[in-house]
Design a protein around this motif. Sequence first.
Motif, PDB file in Angstrom:
ATOM      1  N   VAL A 135       0.873  -1.180   0.000  1.00 23.09           N
ATOM      2  CA  VAL A 135       0.000   0.000   0.000  1.00 23.09           C
ATOM      3  C   VAL A 135       0.908   1.227   0.000  1.00 23.09           C
ATOM      4  O   VAL A 135       1.804   1.342   0.836  1.00 23.09           O
ATOM      5  CB  VAL A 135      -0.931   0.016   1.229  1.00 23.09           C
ATOM      6  CG1 VAL A 135      -1.773   1.284   1.247  1.00 23.09           C
ATOM      7  CG2 VAL A 135      -1.821  -1.221   1.246  1.00 23.09           C
ATOM      8  N   ASN A 136       0.671   2.135  -0.962  1.00 23.20           N
ATOM      9  CA  ASN A 136       1.614   3.220  -1.204  1.00 23.20           C
ATOM     10  C   ASN A 136       0.946   4.602  -1.098  1.00 23.20           C
ATOM     11  O   ASN A 136       0.280   5.049  -2.016  1.00 23.20           O
ATOM     12  CB  ASN A 136       2.254   3.050  -2.584  1.00 23.20           C
ATOM     13  CG  ASN A 136       3.384   4.024  -2.840  1.00 23.20           C
ATOM     14  OD1 ASN A 136       3.912   4.618  -1.907  1.00 23.20           O
ATOM     15  ND2 ASN A 136       3.736   4.198  -4.097  1.00 23.20           N
ATOM     16  N   LYS A 137       1.086   5.224   0.069  1.00 17.82           N
ATOM     17  CA  LYS A 137       0.632   6.597   0.294  1.00 17.82           C
ATOM     18  C   LYS A 137      -0.839   6.804  -0.088  1.00 17.82           C
ATOM     19  O   LYS A 137      -1.207   7.730  -0.813  1.00 17.82           O
ATOM     20  CB  LYS A 137       1.506   7.588  -0.473  1.00 17.82           C
ATOM     21  CG  LYS A 137       2.957   7.603  -0.006  1.00 17.82           C
ATOM     22  CD  LYS A 137       3.777   8.623  -0.781  1.00 17.82           C
ATOM     23  CE  LYS A 137       5.212   8.646  -0.279  1.00 17.82           C
ATOM     24  NZ  LYS A 137       6.053   9.609  -1.042  1.00 17.82           N
ATOM     25  N   VAL A 138      -1.691   5.935   0.426  1.00 18.49           N
ATOM     26  CA  VAL A 138      -3.129   6.010   0.129  1.00 18.49           C
ATOM     27  C   VAL A 138      -3.801   7.021   1.054  1.00 18.49           C
ATOM     28  O   VAL A 138      -3.582   7.019   2.268  1.00 18.49           O
ATOM     29  CB  VAL A 138      -3.781   4.619   0.288  1.00 18.49           C
ATOM     30  CG1 VAL A 138      -5.296   4.737   0.404  1.00 18.49           C
ATOM     31  CG2 VAL A 138      -3.409   3.723  -0.886  1.00 18.49           C
ATOM     32  N   ASN A 139      -4.614   7.869   0.468  1.00 23.45           N
ATOM     33  CA  ASN A 139      -5.469   8.795   1.220  1.00 23.45           C
ATOM     34  C   ASN A 139      -6.925   8.418   0.959  1.00 23.45           C
ATOM     35  O   ASN A 139      -7.312   8.229  -0.201  1.00 23.45           O
ATOM     36  CB  ASN A 139      -5.245  10.245   0.779  1.00 23.45           C
ATOM     37  CG  ASN A 139      -3.824  10.714   1.017  1.00 23.45           C
ATOM     38  OD1 ASN A 139      -3.241  10.459   2.061  1.00 23.45           O
ATOM     39  ND2 ASN A 139      -3.253  11.390   0.036  1.00 23.45           N
ATOM     40  N   LEU A 140      -7.701   8.295   2.012  1.00 22.94           N
ATOM     41  CA  LEU A 140      -9.132   8.037   1.812  1.00 22.94           C
ATOM     42  C   LEU A 140      -9.921   8.561   2.990  1.00 22.94           C
ATOM     43  O   LEU A 140      -9.405   8.709   4.098  1.00 22.94           O
ATOM     44  CB  LEU A 140      -9.420   6.554   1.572  1.00 22.94           C
ATOM     45  CG  LEU A 140      -9.229   5.521   2.679  1.00 22.94           C
ATOM     46  CD1 LEU A 140     -10.443   5.465   3.604  1.00 22.94           C
ATOM     47  CD2 LEU A 140      -8.992   4.143   2.089  1.00 22.94           C
ATOM     48  N   GLN A 141     -11.181   8.827   2.713  1.00 24.89           N
ATOM     49  CA  GLN A 141     -12.103   9.269   3.746  1.00 24.89           C
ATOM     50  C   GLN A 141     -13.442   8.586   3.532  1.00 24.89           C
ATOM     51  O   GLN A 141     -13.986   8.603   2.427  1.00 24.89           O
ATOM     52  CB  GLN A 141     -12.270  10.788   3.711  1.00 24.89           C
ATOM     53  CG  GLN A 141     -13.222  11.325   4.771  1.00 24.89           C
ATOM     54  CD  GLN A 141     -13.222  12.840   4.837  1.00 24.89           C
ATOM     55  OE1 GLN A 141     -12.188  13.452   5.074  1.00 24.89           O
ATOM     56  NE2 GLN A 141     -14.378  13.437   4.611  1.00 24.89           N
ATOM     57  N   VAL A 142     -13.941   7.957   4.569  1.00 24.27           N
ATOM     58  CA  VAL A 142     -15.245   7.307   4.519  1.00 24.27           C
ATOM     59  C   VAL A 142     -16.142   8.012   5.516  1.00 24.27           C
ATOM     60  O   VAL A 142     -15.913   7.960   6.734  1.00 24.27           O
ATOM     61  CB  VAL A 142     -15.145   5.804   4.850  1.00 24.27           C
ATOM     62  CG1 VAL A 142     -16.514   5.141   4.693  1.00 24.27           C
ATOM     63  CG2 VAL A 142     -14.110   5.113   3.976  1.00 24.27           C
ATOM     64  N   ASN A 143     -17.155   8.685   5.015  1.00 26.50           N
ATOM     65  CA  ASN A 143     -18.029   9.475   5.875  1.00 26.50           C
ATOM     66  C   ASN A 143     -18.988   8.593   6.672  1.00 26.50           C
ATOM     67  O   ASN A 143     -19.321   7.474   6.256  1.00 26.50           O
ATOM     68  CB  ASN A 143     -18.826  10.478   5.034  1.00 26.50           C
ATOM     69  CG  ASN A 143     -17.938  11.530   4.410  1.00 26.50           C
ATOM     70  OD1 ASN A 143     -16.945  11.958   5.008  1.00 26.50           O
ATOM     71  ND2 ASN A 143     -18.272  11.945   3.202  1.00 26.50           N
ATOM     72  N   LYS A 144     -19.418   9.105   7.781  1.00 28.73           N
ATOM     73  CA  LYS A 144     -20.351   8.386   8.645  1.00 28.73           C
ATOM     74  C   LYS A 144     -21.633   8.070   7.883  1.00 28.73           C
ATOM     75  O   LYS A 144     -22.169   8.916   7.175  1.00 28.73           O
ATOM     76  CB  LYS A 144     -20.664   9.250   9.875  1.00 28.73           C
ATOM     77  CG  LYS A 144     -21.509   8.560  10.937  1.00 28.73           C
ATOM     78  CD  LYS A 144     -21.667   9.451  12.156  1.00 28.73           C
ATOM     79  CE  LYS A 144     -22.532   8.802  13.230  1.00 28.73           C
ATOM     80  NZ  LYS A 144     -21.936   7.581  13.772  1.00 28.73           N
ATOM     81  N   GLY A 145     -22.097   6.827   7.996  1.00 27.85           N
ATOM     82  CA  GLY A 145     -23.317   6.425   7.324  1.00 27.85           C
ATOM     83  C   GLY A 145     -23.153   6.122   5.853  1.00 27.85           C
ATOM     84  O   GLY A 145     -24.140   5.945   5.144  1.00 27.85           O
ATOM     85  N   SER A 146     -21.905   6.035   5.385  1.00 22.72           N
ATOM     86  CA  SER A 146     -21.634   5.734   3.973  1.00 22.72           C
ATOM     87  C   SER A 146     -21.320   4.250   3.798  1.00 22.72           C
ATOM     88  O   SER A 146     -20.890   3.562   4.739  1.00 22.72           O
ATOM     89  CB  SER A 146     -20.446   6.583   3.491  1.00 22.72           C
ATOM     90  OG  SER A 146     -20.087   6.260   2.160  1.00 22.72           O
ATOM     91  N   ILE A 147     -21.531   3.745   2.587  1.00 25.05           N
ATOM     92  CA  ILE A 147     -21.111   2.390   2.225  1.00 25.05           C
ATOM     93  C   ILE A 147     -20.071   2.524   1.118  1.00 25.05           C
ATOM     94  O   ILE A 147     -20.387   2.911  -0.005  1.00 25.05           O
ATOM     95  CB  ILE A 147     -22.287   1.512   1.757  1.00 25.05           C
ATOM     96  CG1 ILE A 147     -23.383   1.468   2.816  1.00 25.05           C
ATOM     97  CG2 ILE A 147     -21.799   0.099   1.438  1.00 25.05           C
ATOM     98  CD1 ILE A 147     -24.590   0.628   2.426  1.00 25.05           C
ATOM     99  N   TYR A 148     -18.828   2.240   1.449  1.00 24.42           N
ATOM    100  CA  TYR A 148     -17.684   2.499   0.577  1.00 24.42           C
ATOM    101  C   TYR A 148     -17.216   1.180  -0.033  1.00 24.42           C
ATOM    102  O   TYR A 148     -16.899   0.232   0.684  1.00 24.42           O
ATOM    103  CB  TYR A 148     -16.568   3.137   1.402  1.00 24.42           C
ATOM    104  CG  TYR A 148     -15.359   3.606   0.620  1.00 24.42           C
ATOM    105  CD1 TYR A 148     -15.116   4.964   0.436  1.00 24.42           C
ATOM    106  CD2 TYR A 148     -14.450   2.701   0.092  1.00 24.42           C
ATOM    107  CE1 TYR A 148     -13.998   5.400  -0.264  1.00 24.42           C
ATOM    108  CE2 TYR A 148     -13.338   3.129  -0.612  1.00 24.42           C
ATOM    109  CZ  TYR A 148     -13.109   4.472  -0.781  1.00 24.42           C
ATOM    110  OH  TYR A 148     -11.999   4.891  -1.480  1.00 24.42           O
ATOM    111  N   GLY A 149     -17.150   1.125  -1.368  1.00 20.62           N
ATOM    112  CA  GLY A 149     -16.697  -0.069  -2.076  1.00 20.62           C
ATOM    113  C   GLY A 149     -15.245   0.055  -2.484  1.00 20.62           C
ATOM    114  O   GLY A 149     -14.864   0.998  -3.176  1.00 20.62           O
ATOM    115  N   LEU A 150     -14.420  -0.906  -2.069  1.00 16.26           N
ATOM    116  CA  LEU A 150     -12.990  -0.915  -2.383  1.00 16.26           C
ATOM    117  C   LEU A 150     -12.743  -1.979  -3.450  1.00 16.26           C
ATOM    118  O   LEU A 150     -12.925  -3.176  -3.202  1.00 16.26           O
ATOM    119  CB  LEU A 150     -12.190  -1.212  -1.121  1.00 16.26           C
ATOM    120  CG  LEU A 150     -10.684  -0.974  -1.154  1.00 16.26           C
ATOM    121  CD1 LEU A 150     -10.361   0.484  -1.451  1.00 16.26           C
ATOM    122  CD2 LEU A 150     -10.053  -1.400   0.169  1.00 16.26           C
ATOM    123  N   LEU A 151     -12.350  -1.533  -4.644  1.00  9.55           N
ATOM    124  CA  LEU A 151     -12.147  -2.423  -5.784  1.00  9.55           C
ATOM    125  C   LEU A 151     -10.683  -2.428  -6.189  1.00  9.55           C
ATOM    126  O   LEU A 151      -9.917  -1.555  -5.796  1.00  9.55           O
ATOM    127  CB  LEU A 151     -12.991  -1.968  -6.974  1.00  9.55           C
ATOM    128  CG  LEU A 151     -14.474  -1.677  -6.714  1.00  9.55           C
ATOM    129  CD1 LEU A 151     -15.130  -1.167  -7.981  1.00  9.55           C
ATOM    130  CD2 LEU A 151     -15.168  -2.933  -6.212  1.00  9.55           C
TER     131      LEU A 151
END
Length: 299
Positions: free
Chosen positions: A17-33
């Motif tokens: 994993v190389n310098k990943v930035n992510l934000q998952v907001n409250k109540g969200s359903i986030y798909g990681l592909l």
Amino acid sequence: MIHAQDLTKSYGKKTVVNKVNLQVNKGSIYGLLGSNGAGKTTILKMISGILKENKGTILIDDQSIFENTKKKQQLIFIPDQPYFFSHYTVKQMAEFYRDFYPNWNEARFNQLQAIFKMDLKSKIHQFSKGMQRQVSFWLALSAMPDYLILDEPFDGLDVVIRKRIKGLIFNDVAERDMTVMISSHNLREIEDICDYIGILHDGAFILEKDLDDLKSDVHKVQLAFADEFPEQLFDSFDVLHQEKRGTVHLFIVRGEKADIDQVVNTKQPLIYDLLPLTLEEIFVYEMEGIGYAIEEILV
């Protein structure tokens, strides 16, 4: 909220994993592909506090998750291969969850037995993989987590159980603002359940976007002309794919629909179809756009 900044994980000389930035907001359903080996499971395990990042930070509700027992009581990770204590029954595992998760809902656990229909005295290790996965969801949803992290969660489940579990997840997101991260190779399933998508390749994001925005931003364009095809037609757009089928030219184009309409209509085509793409098609063409061999993509 889940917030990761410059998230990096290496094993020896290999950066997964190389310098990943992510934000998952409250109540969200986030798909990681992503492609196989892209780093999806590693990211989920770091967010769950199972693995420690080499560099960067992971914050859940502004708190570090690694070795944070109190925060982990609000989070459940269901891995690709479900794990249970050896020779434990469903009832014994439920008692363990009850002791660890302060929001455990005994009434809900009993209600969900009507859906999963398993004997509480049965030993879980004797169940099939699909039944073990049902137990994972049964326990997880009874623990009422604020964060549910899922790695290939629907593998081995029949259509009826899959639909019921999705319904339970949707209810918890809607009623309790539960936050979900899900990784899956079944893109049709991701498309049904997620509102935000991130696509990984070689440990880094190549795309991260709201699903509705993503689908409205990539189009399949079919064209035919009476005379020569205008070669520079889409020079001002990002073309992910193009091919010719007889007299019809097919393009996968990223851009605003109105802008595509304007450019194409000035050339007066005999045939012009602008069609939406499925998430599966977008994934394939995005990966092709970075040179990833289509025959190696598992979807």
